[in-house]
Scaffold this motif. Structure first.
Motif, PDB file in Angstrom:
ATOM      1  N   ILE A  14      48.273  32.536  29.619  1.00  0.00           N
ATOM      2  CA  ILE A  14      46.910  32.964  29.951  1.00  0.00           C
ATOM      3  C   ILE A  14      46.320  32.070  31.046  1.00  0.00           C
ATOM      4  CG2 ILE A  14      44.567  33.136  29.040  1.00  0.00           C
ATOM      5  CD1 ILE A  14      45.825  34.061  26.380  1.00  0.00           C
ATOM      6  N   VAL A  15      46.516  30.772  30.953  1.00  0.00           N
ATOM      7  CA  VAL A  15      46.008  29.851  31.965  1.00  0.00           C
ATOM      8  C   VAL A  15      46.690  30.116  33.309  1.00  0.00           C
ATOM      9  CG1 VAL A  15      45.940  27.415  32.648  1.00  0.00           C
ATOM     10  CG2 VAL A  15      45.313  28.078  30.332  1.00  0.00           C
ATOM     11  N   SER A  16      47.977  30.337  33.301  1.00  0.00           N
ATOM     12  CA  SER A  16      48.697  30.629  34.548  1.00  0.00           C
ATOM     13  C   SER A  16      48.191  31.925  35.178  1.00  0.00           C
ATOM     14  CB  SER A  16      50.196  30.735  34.282  1.00  0.00           C
ATOM     15  OG  SER A  16      50.700  29.504  33.835  1.00  0.00           O
ATOM     16  N   ALA A  17      47.958  32.941  34.378  1.00  0.00           N
ATOM     17  CA  ALA A  17      47.447  34.208  34.900  1.00  0.00           C
ATOM     18  C   ALA A  17      46.039  34.037  35.467  1.00  0.00           C
ATOM     19  CB  ALA A  17      47.457  35.265  33.792  1.00  0.00           C
ATOM     20  N   ALA A  18      45.218  33.215  34.829  1.00  0.00           N
ATOM     21  CA  ALA A  18      43.858  32.977  35.329  1.00  0.00           C
ATOM     22  C   ALA A  18      43.898  32.248  36.668  1.00  0.00           C
ATOM     23  CB  ALA A  18      43.065  32.165  34.304  1.00  0.00           C
ATOM     24  N   VAL A  19      44.798  31.291  36.819  1.00  0.00           N
ATOM     25  CA  VAL A  19      44.916  30.563  38.080  1.00  0.00           C
ATOM     26  C   VAL A  19      45.378  31.504  39.194  1.00  0.00           C
ATOM     27  CG1 VAL A  19      46.242  28.766  39.285  1.00  0.00           C
ATOM     28  CG2 VAL A  19      45.270  28.305  37.040  1.00  0.00           C
ATOM     29  N   VAL A  20      46.345  32.337  38.916  1.00  0.00           N
ATOM     30  CA  VAL A  20      46.832  33.293  39.915  1.00  0.00           C
ATOM     31  C   VAL A  20      45.741  34.295  40.267  1.00  0.00           C
ATOM     32  CG1 VAL A  20      48.473  35.176  40.304  1.00  0.00           C
ATOM     33  CG2 VAL A  20      49.262  33.017  39.310  1.00  0.00           C
ATOM     34  N   ALA A  21      45.003  34.792  39.287  1.00  0.00           N
ATOM     35  CA  ALA A  21      43.929  35.754  39.538  1.00  0.00           C
ATOM     36  C   ALA A  21      42.824  35.118  40.383  1.00  0.00           C
ATOM     37  CB  ALA A  21      43.369  36.279  38.221  1.00  0.00           C
ATOM     38  N   SER A  22      42.502  33.869  40.103  1.00  0.00           N
ATOM     39  CA  SER A  22      41.484  33.173  40.900  1.00  0.00           C
ATOM     40  C   SER A  22      41.948  32.999  42.346  1.00  0.00           C
ATOM     41  CB  SER A  22      41.184  31.801  40.305  1.00  0.00           C
ATOM     42  OG  SER A  22      40.674  31.927  39.002  1.00  0.00           O
ATOM     43  N   GLY A  23      43.182  32.647  42.532  1.00  0.00           N
ATOM     44  CA  GLY A  23      43.724  32.503  43.879  1.00  0.00           C
ATOM     45  C   GLY A  23      43.712  33.810  44.649  1.00  0.00           C
ATOM     46  N   VAL A  24      44.062  34.909  43.994  1.00  0.00           N
ATOM     47  CA  VAL A  24      44.034  36.221  44.639  1.00  0.00           C
ATOM     48  C   VAL A  24      42.599  36.594  44.988  1.00  0.00           C
ATOM     49  CG1 VAL A  24      44.442  38.685  44.259  1.00  0.00           C
ATOM     50  CG2 VAL A  24      46.194  37.022  43.637  1.00  0.00           C
ATOM     51  N   PHE A  25      41.663  36.339  44.089  1.00  0.00           N
ATOM     52  CA  PHE A  25      40.253  36.660  44.352  1.00  0.00           C
ATOM     53  C   PHE A  25      39.739  35.901  45.572  1.00  0.00           C
ATOM     54  CE2 PHE A  25      35.757  35.617  43.798  1.00  0.00           C
ATOM     55  CZ  PHE A  25      35.218  36.888  43.744  1.00  0.00           C
TER      56      PHE A  25
END
Length: 85
Positions: A14-25
């Motif tokens: 979940i933390v890894s997905a949040a970091v990737v989503a933030s980077g994409v945003f």
């Protein structure tokens, strides 16, 4: 013990997905983010001037003094600029 490891693995995912989503945003919205920061910086700089430049500057020819035509430049003599004794 297996349950604890599974919970940690899910939390890590979940933390890894949040970091990737933030980077994409941030990558997708980078232009609007940069424009927003530029406008805030310009507001901060112009706001710190305190409006001291607004309307206080003289504009146009009526504010300028008339040129002094009484003094004229000396007329150079013919020659190479070598003084005569």
């Amino acid at each position: 013990m297996q349950k604890i490891i599974n919970v940690l693995a899910v939390a890590s995912g979940i933390v890894s997905a949040a970091v990737v989503a933030s980077g994409v945003f941030v990558y997708v919205n980078r232009d609007s983010i940069v424009d927003s920061i530029k406008s805030q910086a310009i507001e901060a700089v112009t706001g710190s001037l305190g409006g001291g430049l607004g309307g206080d500057l003289p504009v146009g020819a009526p504010d300028l003094a008339a040129p002094d035509t009484s003094a004229s430049a000396p007329v150079p003599s013919a020659g190479l600029g070598v003084p005569t004794f």
